[in-house]
Design a protein around this motif. Structure first.
Motif, PDB file in Angstrom:
ATOM      1  N   TYR A   1       0.865  -1.182   0.000  1.00  0.00           N
ATOM      2  CA  TYR A   1       0.000   0.000   0.000  1.00  0.00           C
ATOM      3  C   TYR A   1       0.902   1.232   0.000  1.00  0.00           C
ATOM      4  CZ  TYR A   1      -3.639  -3.321   1.208  1.00  0.00           C
ATOM      5  OH  TYR A   1      -4.503  -4.395   1.188  1.00  0.00           O
ATOM      6  N   GLY A   2       0.938   1.923  -1.131  1.00  0.00           N
ATOM      7  CA  GLY A   2       1.805   3.099  -1.249  1.00  0.00           C
ATOM      8  C   GLY A   2       3.257   2.680  -1.202  1.00  0.00           C
ATOM      9  N   ASN A   3       3.950   3.148  -0.186  1.00  0.00           N
ATOM     10  CA  ASN A   3       5.351   2.758  -0.039  1.00  0.00           C
ATOM     11  C   ASN A   3       5.551   1.888   1.206  1.00  0.00           C
ATOM     12  OD1 ASN A   3       4.869   4.856   1.736  1.00  0.00           O
ATOM     13  ND2 ASN A   3       6.914   5.721   1.535  1.00  0.00           N
ATOM     14  N   ALA A   4       4.530   1.080   1.544  1.00  0.00           N
ATOM     15  CA  ALA A   4       4.605   0.228   2.729  1.00  0.00           C
ATOM     16  C   ALA A   4       4.239  -1.223   2.422  1.00  0.00           C
ATOM     17  CB  ALA A   4       3.677   0.763   3.813  1.00  0.00           C
ATOM     18  N   PHE A   5       4.978  -2.116   3.042  1.00  0.00           N
ATOM     19  CA  PHE A   5       4.611  -3.525   3.078  1.00  0.00           C
ATOM     20  C   PHE A   5       3.716  -3.702   4.303  1.00  0.00           C
ATOM     21  CE2 PHE A   5       8.598  -3.718   0.715  1.00  0.00           C
ATOM     22  CZ  PHE A   5       8.253  -4.579  -0.329  1.00  0.00           C
TER      23      PHE A   5
ATOM     24  N   ILE B   1      -2.498  -9.638  10.705  1.00  0.00           N
ATOM     25  CA  ILE B   1      -2.633 -10.960  11.297  1.00  0.00           C
ATOM     26  C   ILE B   1      -3.315 -10.819  12.652  1.00  0.00           C
ATOM     27  CG2 ILE B   1      -0.291 -10.846  12.201  1.00  0.00           C
ATOM     28  CD1 ILE B   1      -0.095 -13.877  11.799  1.00  0.00           C
ATOM     29  N   TYR B   2      -4.338 -11.631  12.874  1.00  0.00           N
ATOM     30  CA  TYR B   2      -5.112 -11.590  14.130  1.00  0.00           C
ATOM     31  C   TYR B   2      -5.521 -10.170  14.492  1.00  0.00           C
ATOM     32  CZ  TYR B   2      -3.287 -16.317  14.744  1.00  0.00           C
ATOM     33  OH  TYR B   2      -2.947 -17.630  14.578  1.00  0.00           O
ATOM     34  N   ASP B   3      -6.034  -9.447  13.540  1.00  0.00           N
ATOM     35  CA  ASP B   3      -6.507  -8.066  13.727  1.00  0.00           C
ATOM     36  C   ASP B   3      -5.401  -7.092  14.123  1.00  0.00           C
ATOM     37  OD1 ASP B   3      -9.120  -8.797  13.066  1.00  0.00           O
ATOM     38  OD2 ASP B   3      -9.566  -9.363  15.136  1.00  0.00           O
ATOM     39  N   SER B   4      -4.150  -7.501  13.993  1.00  0.00           N
ATOM     40  CA  SER B   4      -3.021  -6.596  14.225  1.00  0.00           C
ATOM     41  C   SER B   4      -2.421  -6.244  12.871  1.00  0.00           C
ATOM     42  CB  SER B   4      -1.961  -7.257  15.105  1.00  0.00           C
ATOM     43  OG  SER B   4      -2.464  -7.496  16.390  1.00  0.00           O
ATOM     44  N   ASN B   5      -2.121  -4.980  12.688  1.00  0.00           N
ATOM     45  CA  ASN B   5      -1.640  -4.475  11.410  1.00  0.00           C
ATOM     46  C   ASN B   5      -0.168  -4.082  11.552  1.00  0.00           C
ATOM     47  OD1 ASN B   5      -1.462  -3.374   8.891  1.00  0.00           O
ATOM     48  ND2 ASN B   5      -2.954  -1.763   9.227  1.00  0.00           N
ATOM     49  N   PHE B   6       0.701  -4.775  10.810  1.00  0.00           N
ATOM     50  CA  PHE B   6       2.128  -4.459  10.827  1.00  0.00           C
ATOM     51  C   PHE B   6       2.498  -3.877   9.476  1.00  0.00           C
ATOM     52  CE2 PHE B   6       1.645  -7.985  13.788  1.00  0.00           C
ATOM     53  CZ  PHE B   6       2.198  -7.420  14.918  1.00  0.00           C
ATOM     54  N   GLN B   7       3.078  -2.688   9.502  1.00  0.00           N
ATOM     55  CA  GLN B   7       3.510  -2.087   8.254  1.00  0.00           C
ATOM     56  C   GLN B   7       4.919  -1.553   8.406  1.00  0.00           C
ATOM     57  OE1 GLN B   7       1.444   1.424   6.965  1.00  0.00           O
ATOM     58  NE2 GLN B   7       0.637   1.801   8.999  1.00  0.00           N
ATOM     59  N   ALA B   8       5.672  -1.724   7.330  1.00  0.00           N
ATOM     60  CA  ALA B   8       7.036  -1.219   7.278  1.00  0.00           C
ATOM     61  C   ALA B   8       7.098  -0.267   6.093  1.00  0.00           C
ATOM     62  CB  ALA B   8       8.021  -2.363   7.118  1.00  0.00           C
ATOM     63  N   VAL B   9       7.281   1.005   6.393  1.00  0.00           N
ATOM     64  CA  VAL B   9       7.277   2.045   5.365  1.00  0.00           C
ATOM     65  C   VAL B   9       8.684   2.208   4.807  1.00  0.00           C
ATOM     66  CG1 VAL B   9       6.763   4.462   4.880  1.00  0.00           C
ATOM     67  CG2 VAL B   9       5.370   3.203   6.540  1.00  0.00           C
ATOM     68  N   ALA B  10       8.806   2.013   3.506  1.00  0.00           N
ATOM     69  CA  ALA B  10      10.098   2.114   2.832  1.00  0.00           C
ATOM     70  C   ALA B  10      10.377   3.561   2.420  1.00  0.00           C
ATOM     71  CB  ALA B  10      10.110   1.214   1.592  1.00  0.00           C
ATOM     72  N   ASP B  11      11.648   3.853   2.204  1.00  0.00           N
ATOM     73  CA  ASP B  11      12.070   5.176   1.751  1.00  0.00           C
ATOM     74  C   ASP B  11      11.972   5.306   0.233  1.00  0.00           C
ATOM     75  OD1 ASP B  11      12.638   5.921   4.350  1.00  0.00           O
ATOM     76  OD2 ASP B  11      14.750   5.340   4.212  1.00  0.00           O
ATOM     77  N   VAL B  12      11.266   4.391  -0.397  1.00  0.00           N
ATOM     78  CA  VAL B  12      11.132   4.373  -1.851  1.00  0.00           C
ATOM     79  C   VAL B  12       9.690   3.981  -2.182  1.00  0.00           C
ATOM     80  CG1 VAL B  12      11.926   1.972  -1.970  1.00  0.00           C
ATOM     81  CG2 VAL B  12      12.113   3.425  -3.970  1.00  0.00           C
ATOM     82  N   ASN B  13       9.191   4.467  -3.321  1.00  0.00           N
ATOM     83  CA  ASN B  13       7.854   4.067  -3.754  1.00  0.00           C
ATOM     84  C   ASN B  13       7.873   2.601  -4.164  1.00  0.00           C
ATOM     85  OD1 ASN B  13       6.629   6.609  -3.408  1.00  0.00           O
ATOM     86  ND2 ASN B  13       7.462   7.296  -5.362  1.00  0.00           N
ATOM     87  N   LEU B  14       6.785   1.906  -3.843  1.00  0.00           N
ATOM     88  CA  LEU B  14       6.679   0.483  -4.151  1.00  0.00           C
ATOM     89  C   LEU B  14       5.526   0.245  -5.112  1.00  0.00           C
ATOM     90  CD1 LEU B  14       7.029  -0.856  -0.504  1.00  0.00           C
ATOM     91  CD2 LEU B  14       8.810  -0.793  -2.242  1.00  0.00           C
ATOM     92  N   GLN B  15       5.706  -0.721  -5.990  1.00  0.00           N
ATOM     93  CA  GLN B  15       4.646  -1.135  -6.903  1.00  0.00           C
ATOM     94  C   GLN B  15       4.640  -2.653  -6.946  1.00  0.00           C
ATOM     95  OE1 GLN B  15       5.041   0.628 -10.750  1.00  0.00           O
ATOM     96  NE2 GLN B  15       4.810   2.707 -10.000  1.00  0.00           N
ATOM     97  N   GLY B  16       3.524  -3.216  -7.374  1.00  0.00           N
ATOM     98  CA  GLY B  16       3.421  -4.655  -7.518  1.00  0.00           C
ATOM     99  C   GLY B  16       2.689  -5.288  -6.357  1.00  0.00           C
TER     100      GLY B  16
ATOM    101  N   GLY C   1      13.066   5.803  -9.486  1.00  0.00           N
ATOM    102  CA  GLY C   1      12.035   6.367  -8.627  1.00  0.00           C
ATOM    103  C   GLY C   1      11.141   5.364  -7.918  1.00  0.00           C
ATOM    104  N   TYR C   2      11.284   4.061  -8.185  1.00  0.00           N
ATOM    105  CA  TYR C   2      10.433   3.079  -7.504  1.00  0.00           C
ATOM    106  C   TYR C   2      11.046   1.686  -7.571  1.00  0.00           C
ATOM    107  CZ  TYR C   2       8.753   1.790 -12.187  1.00  0.00           C
ATOM    108  OH  TYR C   2       8.672   1.378 -13.494  1.00  0.00           O
ATOM    109  N   VAL C   3      10.470   0.796  -6.791  1.00  0.00           N
ATOM    110  CA  VAL C   3      10.862  -0.618  -6.769  1.00  0.00           C
ATOM    111  C   VAL C   3       9.606  -1.440  -6.993  1.00  0.00           C
ATOM    112  CG1 VAL C   3      11.698  -2.511  -5.294  1.00  0.00           C
ATOM    113  CG2 VAL C   3      12.840  -0.297  -5.240  1.00  0.00           C
ATOM    114  N   THR C   4       9.710  -2.444  -7.867  1.00  0.00           N
ATOM    115  CA  THR C   4       8.577  -3.344  -8.068  1.00  0.00           C
ATOM    116  C   THR C   4       8.822  -4.637  -7.294  1.00  0.00           C
ATOM    117  OG1 THR C   4       9.513  -4.385 -10.042  1.00  0.00           O
ATOM    118  CG2 THR C   4       8.077  -2.479 -10.369  1.00  0.00           C
TER     119      THR C   4
END
Length: 154
Positions: A87-91, A95-110, A128-131
């Protein structure tokens, strides 16, 4: 003489019933603790996976346009496949209603597979991005590249 056989049998049944109740309560408490421990382990795994994917994406981006990296990860049971992905620049892993996100310093696609089990994905750097994806072939105006693993080479 009095016959104490009946009284002894009743006392033995009462002692066995009390022991059974104690054992069942210990089992109940320990099984719930084991379930909680397993759940905590899966939550930690999701957090680590999100961070590892973010770091891999940042590393491949720093190597420059065209750089590729193959990454292996294992999704734990209990994952919410609908709430997980890029989602955007985050993975994001839910899991079990807990949301873990790691925001990257680069735009992500795919996208990346989020079903339980082990998966390999490719991270590819562009300007400008990583797929992210499971591709093993890439095509541009000048070339066609097909990527083989060591196991694929015969």
């Amino acid at each position: 003489m009095l016959d104490f056989k009946g009284q002894s049998a009743v006392e033995l049944i009462i002692i066995l019933a009390a022991a059974l109740i104690i054992l069942l309560s210990i089992y109940s408490v320990s099984s719930q603790s084991l379930i909680d421990l397993q759940k905590e382990k899966q939550l930690n795994a999701a957090k680590i996976i999100a961070q590892d994917l973010k770091q891999a994406a940042e590393q491949v981006y720093k190597q420059g346009s065209g750089a590729k990296k193959k990454v292996y990860y294992e999704i734990p049971r209990g994952i919410d496949e609908q709430g997980s992905g890029i989602y955007g620049n985050a993975f994001v892993l839910t899991i079990y209603d807990s949301n873990f996100q790691a925001v990257a310093d680069v735009n992500l696609q795919g996208s990346f597979p989020v079903s339980p089990g082990g998966h390999w994905i490719w991270l590819t750097a562009y300007s400008g991005y990583v797929t992210a994806g499971i591709e093993n072939i890439s095509v541009d105006k000048q070339s066609i590249n097909f990527i083989l693993d060591q196991a694929d080479k015969t």
